[in-house]
Design an enzyme around this catalytic site. Structure first.
Site, short mmCIF file in Angstrom:
data_model
loop_
_atom_site.label_atom_id
_atom_site.label_comp_id
_atom_site.label_asym_id
_atom_site.label_seq_id
_atom_site.Cartn_x
_atom_site.Cartn_y
_atom_site.Cartn_z
N HIS A 179 42.38 75.45 50.79
CA HIS A 179 41.34 75.24 51.81
C HIS A 179 40.22 74.39 51.25
CE1 HIS A 179 42.43 78.20 54.83
NE2 HIS A 179 42.92 78.86 53.83
N TYR A 210 33.99 83.05 59.41
CA TYR A 210 33.02 84.14 59.41
C TYR A 210 32.25 84.10 60.73
CZ TYR A 210 33.65 84.29 54.28
OH TYR A 210 34.16 84.39 53.00
N TYR A 243 29.39 79.20 46.96
CA TYR A 243 30.64 79.78 47.48
C TYR A 243 31.81 79.35 46.58
CZ TYR A 243 33.93 81.52 51.02
OH TYR A 243 34.92 82.21 51.69
C1 PHB Z 1 40.23 88.19 52.64
O1 PHB Z 1 41.06 87.32 52.97
O2 PHB Z 1 40.56 89.38 52.44
C2 PHB Z 1 38.81 87.82 52.51
C3 PHB Z 1 38.41 86.50 52.76
C4 PHB Z 1 37.07 86.15 52.64
C5 PHB Z 1 36.15 87.12 52.26
C6 PHB Z 1 36.56 88.42 52.00
C7 PHB Z 1 37.89 88.77 52.12
O3 PHB Z 1 34.85 86.78 52.16
#
Ligand code: PHB
Ligand code: RFL
Length: 391
Positions: A72, A200, A384
């Site tokens: 990604h 998100y 990030y």
């Molecule tokens: C996950 O894919 O479990 C996942 C992805 C992003 C996050 C936390 C968990 O910030």
């Protein structure tokens, strides 16, 4: 029994440490409390930083990840009533991520351990750390009904948040920094095609996250109160709550189906300092926990193991203790960077039960600012993506 490094805990941190040490000719024994089946049944992390991907590749653990993982360039943020925006990590810092599940990494590590005939003891009981502040530490435990005494040079405490290793550091030495959030994440895994991006969502009904494990396996989460009971959440209830938190075009694109796993995890930050006491070194969740919002926990476990394995390899190859002596401070710099990012994203994206109108407006302004500012996006992208390793 005797070894150079006794490793407590056979999660990703413990098994990876034993794997890398073996490549440097350093002997270790891994002591794991649970069965292999239990360790493999835990559904946890899914997003790997570039540094984690590099460490796995450099140590011969990247083959299946490169075949099955999904690369990604960044992640999307959406929030109620506004257009979504993309934090383009690749563009800002030229780093990418890999969606590849912790369960698969754990399988790869067990396979590699089997191939090299590694000493990984499962279902050990009553692990105790003895004389860690002396130059002759040892670990005692029971295995297959027998009491065992394992002499070693060093002990690596990789036994997660609830392990015993951290407790071997005297209370007058250990400093703990902790923050608990007033909510948790309810997560499901389902054999359905995921959305193409990690997305998100901030919504008045609460946070939501769309993620993935493979082209046919989706992982979704919704923010839920701490007293949530899994049995109150049918799959139908989960899917309708999830869809209610995404804008219509994304909600319509979510493919629903039966869940194959459902779990709830509280959100907390926890850091203990120092990460070393005498011959004992902590790595991974044994020393620190972050809320999953920044996808940092597993990545920090890997970066601790990178620093610790490098330090132990330097000691065994030419007797230098410089990196061992610097381990705690160096590891903690990366830990605090991730703690800060996870705290920032948790505050930005969740609905807090006690939030005042002021708190709410500030959060909305922060989202608007992030959406409109190239500089703010670059700063988030850098965090990030995770810091580069120190030399
Ligand atoms: C996950 O894919 O479990 C996942 C992805 C992003 C996050 C936390 C968990 O910030
Ligand atoms: P682990 O995985 O907890 O492994 C510790 C091992 O030690 C064993 N153990 C003992 N062994 C012997 N004696 C004892 N007394 C023992 N006590 C415990 C345990 O059985 C276990 O096998 O710690 P480790 O290796 O440090 O790995 C840390 C990661 O598991 C953790 O940080 C991540 O899963 C966190 N996390 C995420 N991290 C990411 O980087 N990206 C993500 O996307 C991400 N998503 C998540 C997450 C964690 C979650 N939960 C459930 C907490 C999503 C969730 C929902």
């Amino acid at each position: 029994m005797k070894t150079q490094v006794a490793i407590i805990g056979g999660g990703p941190a413990g098994l990876l440490l034993s794997h890398i040490l073996h490549r440097h000719g350093v002997d270790s024994v891994v002591l794991e409390k649970n069965s292999r089946a239990h360790v493999l049944s835990r559904i946890r992390a899914g997003v790997l930083e570039q540094t984690t991907v590099d460490v796995l590749r450099q140590n011969g653990l990247g083959t299946r990840m490169d075949r099955q993982g999904h690369a990604h360039d960044g992640m999307k943020i959406v929030w109620a009533g506004r257009e979504s925006f993309f934090i383009d990590v690749k563009k800002h810092v030229n780093k990418r991520f890999m969606a590849y599940g912790q369960t698969s990494i754990q399988e790869d590590l067990f396979d590699a351990a089997d191939r090299r005939n590694a000493k990984v003891l499962s279902e050990v009981e009553d692990v105790q750390l003895v004389d860690v502040a002396t130059d002759h530490p040892c670990v005692t435990f029971r295995h297959n009904g027998e009491s065992v005494h394992l002499d070693c040079d060093y002990i690596a405490g990789c036994d997660g948040f609830h392990g015993v290793s951290r407790k071997a550091i005297p209370a007058n030495v250990l400093r703990v920094f902790e923050k608990e959030y007033p909510f948790g994440w309810l997560g499901i895994l389902s054999e359905t095609p995921p959305l193409p991006d990690i997305i998100y969502a901030n919504h008045p009904r609460g946070f939501a996250l769309a993620s993935m494990r493979s082209p046919t396996l989706s992982r979704y989460y919704v923010q839920a109160p701490l007293d949530t009971k899994i049995e109150d959440w049918s799959d139908d209830r989960f899917w309708s709550e999830l869809k209610a938190r995404y804008p219509k075009e994304l909600a319509d694109a979510i493919v629903t189906g039966p869940s194959i796993e459902k779990s709830i995890a509280p959100l907390r930050s926890f850091v203990c300092e120092p990460m070393r006491h005498g011959q004992l070194f902590l790595a991974g969740d044994a020393a620190h926990i972050v809320p999953p919002t920044g996808a940092k926990g597993l990545n920090l476990a890997v970066s601790d193991v990178f620093y610790l394995s490098r330090a132990l390899a330097a000691f065994y190859s030419h007797g230098s203790t410089t990196l061992l002596d610097g381990y705690s401070e160096m590891a903690l710099r990366r830990v605090w960077s991730s703690v800060r990012t996870s705290w920032y994203l948790t505050n930005l994206l969740h609905r807090f039960p006690q939030a005042s109108d002021f708190d709410q407006r500030t959060q909305e302004f922060e989202l608007d600012y992030l959406k409109s500012s190239h500089h703010a996006q670059a700063a988030l992208a850098e965090q990030y993506a995770g810091l580069a390793f120190e030399q």
